[in-house]
Scaffold this active site. Structure first.
Site, PDB file in Angstrom:
ATOM      1  N   TYR A 214       0.494   8.196   9.065  1.00 10.05           N
ATOM      2  CA  TYR A 214       0.873   7.515   7.820  1.00 10.05           C
ATOM      3  C   TYR A 214       1.707   8.445   6.932  1.00 10.05           C
ATOM      4  CZ  TYR A 214      -0.076   4.890   3.420  1.00 10.05           C
ATOM      5  OH  TYR A 214       0.015   4.183   2.239  1.00 10.05           O
TER       6      TYR A 214
ATOM      7  N   ASP B  60       6.415 -10.883  11.590  1.00 10.22           N
ATOM      8  CA  ASP B  60       5.895  -9.528  11.800  1.00 10.22           C
ATOM      9  C   ASP B  60       7.105  -8.601  11.774  1.00 10.22           C
ATOM     10  OD1 ASP B  60       5.179  -7.094  12.857  1.00 10.22           O
ATOM     11  OD2 ASP B  60       3.745  -7.934  14.284  1.00 10.22           O
TER      12      ASP B  60
HETATM   13  P1  NAD Z   1      -2.646  -4.241   1.770  1.00  7.27           P
HETATM   14  O1  NAD Z   1      -3.213  -3.888   3.086  1.00  7.27           O
HETATM   15  O2  NAD Z   1      -3.523  -4.917   0.777  1.00  7.27           O
HETATM   16  O3  NAD Z   1      -1.317  -5.125   1.946  1.00  7.27           O
HETATM   17  C1  NAD Z   1      -0.341  -4.827   2.906  1.00  7.27           C
HETATM   18  C2  NAD Z   1       0.338  -6.104   3.319  1.00  7.27           C
HETATM   19  O4  NAD Z   1       1.304  -5.801   4.327  1.00  7.27           O
HETATM   20  C3  NAD Z   1      -0.642  -7.107   3.916  1.00  7.27           C
HETATM   21  O5  NAD Z   1      -0.434  -8.367   3.336  1.00  7.27           O
HETATM   22  C4  NAD Z   1      -0.280  -7.092   5.384  1.00  7.27           C
HETATM   23  O6  NAD Z   1      -0.543  -8.319   6.047  1.00  7.27           O
HETATM   24  C5  NAD Z   1       1.204  -6.787   5.331  1.00  7.27           C
HETATM   25  N1  NAD Z   1       1.665  -6.289   6.637  1.00  7.27           N
HETATM   26  C6  NAD Z   1       1.083  -5.326   7.386  1.00  7.27           C
HETATM   27  N2  NAD Z   1       1.743  -5.197   8.560  1.00  7.27           N
HETATM   28  C7  NAD Z   1       2.763  -6.077   8.532  1.00  7.27           C
HETATM   29  C8  NAD Z   1       3.775  -6.433   9.456  1.00  7.27           C
HETATM   30  N3  NAD Z   1       3.874  -5.844  10.663  1.00  7.27           N
HETATM   31  N4  NAD Z   1       4.648  -7.402   9.123  1.00  7.27           N
HETATM   32  C9  NAD Z   1       4.561  -8.027   7.910  1.00  7.27           C
HETATM   33  N5  NAD Z   1       3.612  -7.735   6.993  1.00  7.27           N
HETATM   34  C10 NAD Z   1       2.716  -6.783   7.316  1.00  7.27           C
HETATM   35  O7  NAD Z   1      -2.056  -2.897   1.176  1.00  7.27           O
HETATM   36  P2  NAD Z   1      -1.652  -2.478  -0.318  1.00  7.27           P
HETATM   37  O8  NAD Z   1      -2.698  -1.560  -0.815  1.00  7.27           O
HETATM   38  O9  NAD Z   1      -1.275  -3.658  -1.122  1.00  7.27           O
HETATM   39  O10 NAD Z   1      -0.385  -1.565   0.013  1.00  7.27           O
HETATM   40  C11 NAD Z   1       0.956  -2.019  -0.142  1.00  7.27           C
HETATM   41  C12 NAD Z   1       1.879  -0.847   0.115  1.00  7.27           C
HETATM   42  O11 NAD Z   1       1.553   0.233  -0.764  1.00  7.27           O
HETATM   43  C13 NAD Z   1       1.762  -0.268   1.517  1.00  7.27           C
HETATM   44  O12 NAD Z   1       3.026   0.139   1.967  1.00  7.27           O
HETATM   45  C14 NAD Z   1       0.872   0.939   1.325  1.00  7.27           C
HETATM   46  O13 NAD Z   1       1.069   1.900   2.324  1.00  7.27           O
HETATM   47  C15 NAD Z   1       1.325   1.408  -0.038  1.00  7.27           C
HETATM   48  N6  NAD Z   1       0.351   2.240  -0.751  1.00  7.27           N
HETATM   49  C16 NAD Z   1      -0.830   1.739  -1.200  1.00  7.27           C
HETATM   50  C17 NAD Z   1      -1.718   2.555  -1.897  1.00  7.27           C
HETATM   51  C18 NAD Z   1      -3.012   2.055  -2.448  1.00  7.27           C
HETATM   52  O14 NAD Z   1      -3.721   2.833  -3.113  1.00  7.27           O
HETATM   53  N7  NAD Z   1      -3.399   0.811  -2.245  1.00  7.27           N
HETATM   54  C19 NAD Z   1      -1.386   3.889  -2.117  1.00  7.27           C
HETATM   55  C20 NAD Z   1      -0.183   4.377  -1.634  1.00  7.27           C
HETATM   56  C21 NAD Z   1       0.689   3.538  -0.970  1.00  7.27           C
END
Ligand code: NAD
Length: 468
Positions: free
Chosen positions: A375, A283
């Site tokens: 966020y 984590d």
């Molecule tokens: P997701 O929720 O599918 O994946 C995020 C991953 O981070 C998960 O596997 C989760 O378990 C892991 N995680 C969360 N907290 C954690 C911790 N404390 N320690 C270790 N791992 C942890 O999200 P995603 O859509 O794949 O997003 C990935 C990144 O892209 C994020 O930073 C998100 O903010 C950013 N983002 C996503 C979007 C989108 O449209 N999906 C848009 C802008 C930014």
């Protein structure tokens, strides 16, 4: 989650229904598919304003591609025309049926706003000759380094021009981007030219990337697997964008340490087994995480080359309704953990020469978003962190950020339908991006030859209408 509207609108019935009802008709984007795929295929038209500084390097980069080159200033060679300071006249005749996969214009020589006319001269007769999924790439000089106000105005003008072009050509799945070179940085632009002209940048449009001159010696890379021999840490690698980053970096030759929370171990193990990497349960907000990560990298690989801070969470609530722990968690995961991990890796000298740090921000951090004060605050902080660190890092280590827009993942699949549909369509390409689009941009930053790409925040958002 699949975009059913995109599929429907590309059937004969769907196409005519969309036309009749005046609905958006997004074009399926071509993405990079084969390891031996050239970065660009088809015809490329290259032009330059007088005194173009990048034209000779462009000739070398494009000359090495199988694309057929056309020059707007025929008959001179690209290099000769730069030396002779030729103008971008003598365009391909307007009655020709020639279609172009890319229009590339070197505007780096522009010294005043009267010279902006060269943009019109080059693009007016050619813009309608772009094929679908085409590329427009403009090379300019960073206005911050311009000697006169007139020159700074002409170079800054390229940004508005590029963004407007992106909005006009997006409906055909095409993109427009701008590279701003620092003085003497022409030799550092190859990986960026290749990225922005290739299908790897399918969902990147309306962006400006700054390229600085680097004292780091040039590195030879294997174009098929440029990350061979590199060790990458990808946080949040068990699913979504992180999974795709891990796969893409492994595809490009890196050995990947995939990291995720202990509860996600089953999924993470599947990812790392598939790409022959290593899984780390951690984590990133725990007090021991930075030391745990450093110890893991040291024990298994003796150090690390690429650090990708992808793990992120949303905890949405309007500010007045937001519980304290929502605020704290969003800041801790999305921002503070990244700083602490880097601090530990750098203090133990574990990030190797020519290393890369890439942070995943969000357009929410640029434009703000209703219900996301926590966020947006964290993701905006990521940008501040990247910009400040870029000035401090040494040994060819760079730091950059990607700011994804609407990407098709579990995070966006959880949105209410109407917000999801709006998010998908409100960009120049009228569709959501895929995790691989973010991963490819990160691959470009990580390329060993991207040493001049430092302190950038490039949006992977299809030129979202939200934000600046
Ligand atoms: P997701 O929720 O599918 O994946 C995020 C991953 O981070 C998960 O596997 C989760 O378990 C892991 N995680 C969360 N907290 C954690 C911790 N404390 N320690 C270790 N791992 C942890 O999200 P995603 O859509 O794949 O997003 C990935 C990144 O892209 C994020 O930073 C998100 O903010 C950013 N983002 C996503 C979007 C989108 O449209 N999906 C848009 C802008 C930014």
């Amino acid at each position: 989650m699949s975009d059913l509207y995109l599929k429907f609108v590309n059937t004969p019935v769907g196409k005519s229904a969309a036309q009749t009802l005046g609905l958006p008709s997004p074009v399926p984007l071509s993405r990079w598919k084969r390891p031996d795929q050239p970065f660009i295929e088809g015809h490329v038209l290259v032009g330059a304003s007088a005194g173009g500084k990048a034209i000779a390097s462009l000739g070398t980069i494009l000359g090495a591609s199988p694309a057929e080159l056309f020059h707007a200033s025929a008959p001179a060679s690209l290099e000769d025309s730069a030396k002779a300071g030729s103008k971008s006249t003598a365009l391909v005749p307007s009655d020709t049926n020639q279609r172009f996969a890319a229009l590339v214009f070197d505007a780096s020589g522009m010294k005043d706003t009267a010279e902006l006319r060269a943009l019109y001269d080059f693009f007016h007769p050619t813009i309608r000759k772009l094929s679908g999924n085409a590329r427009v790439l403009i090379i300019g000089q960073d206005p911050a380094n311009c000697k006169s106000a007139a020159q700074a105005a002409s170079q800054r003008a390229l940004e508005g021009f590029t963004r407007a072009v992106g909005k006009e050509i997006g409906k055909k799945g095409s993109t427009a981007n701008l590279l701003w070179l620092a003085p003497g940085a022409e030799k550092q632009m190859e990986s960026s030219v290749r990225f922005f002209l290739s299908p790897r940048s399918a969902y990147v449009s309306g962006q400006v990337a700054r390229i600085s001159k680097s004292s780091q010696s040039e590195v030879a890379t294997n174009p098929v697997a440029p990350l061979t021999g590199k060790v990458a840490l990808v946080t949040g690698a068990s699913r979504g964008i992180g999974e795709s980053i891990a796969e893409t970096l492994a595809r490009d030759g890196a050995t990947v340490i995939g990291l995720d929370i202990p509860q996600a171990m089953e999924d993470l193990q599947k990812v790392t087994d598939r790409i022959k990497g290593k899984a780390l349960a951690c984590d990133i907000t725990s007090a021991e995480a930075p030391k745990q990560i450093a110890a893991f990298a040291k024990e298994h690989f003796g150090g690390i080359d690429l650090v990708i801070h992808n793990a992120g969470i949303t905890r949405d609530k309007t500010l007045g309704n937001m519980p304290e722990h929502f605020w704290d968690m969003a800041i801790a995961v999305n921002l503070t953990a990244e700083e602490l991990i880097d601090e530990e890796l750098l203090s133990q000298d574990l990030l190797r020469e020519n290393g890369r740090i890439v942070c995943v921000s969000s357009i929410s951090g640029i434009a703000g978003n209703f219900g996301q004060t926590n966020y947006a605050c964290a993701k905006s902080g990521v940008i501040g962190y990247v910009e400040a660190m870029a000035k401090q890092l040494k040994n060819g280590i760079t730091i950059n950020a990607v700011a994804p827009g609407f990407i098709e993942t579990q995070m966006t699949a959880a949105m209410p339908l109407t917000i999801r549909e709006a998010g998908r369509r409100m960009n120049s390409l009228s569709q959501g991006g895929l995790p691989v689009d973010v991963a490819e941009a990160i691959g470009w930053y990580c390329n060993p030859t991207s040493v001049g790409v430092n302190g950038n925040v490039v949006r992977v958002c299809g030129q979202s209408l939200i934000g600046k």
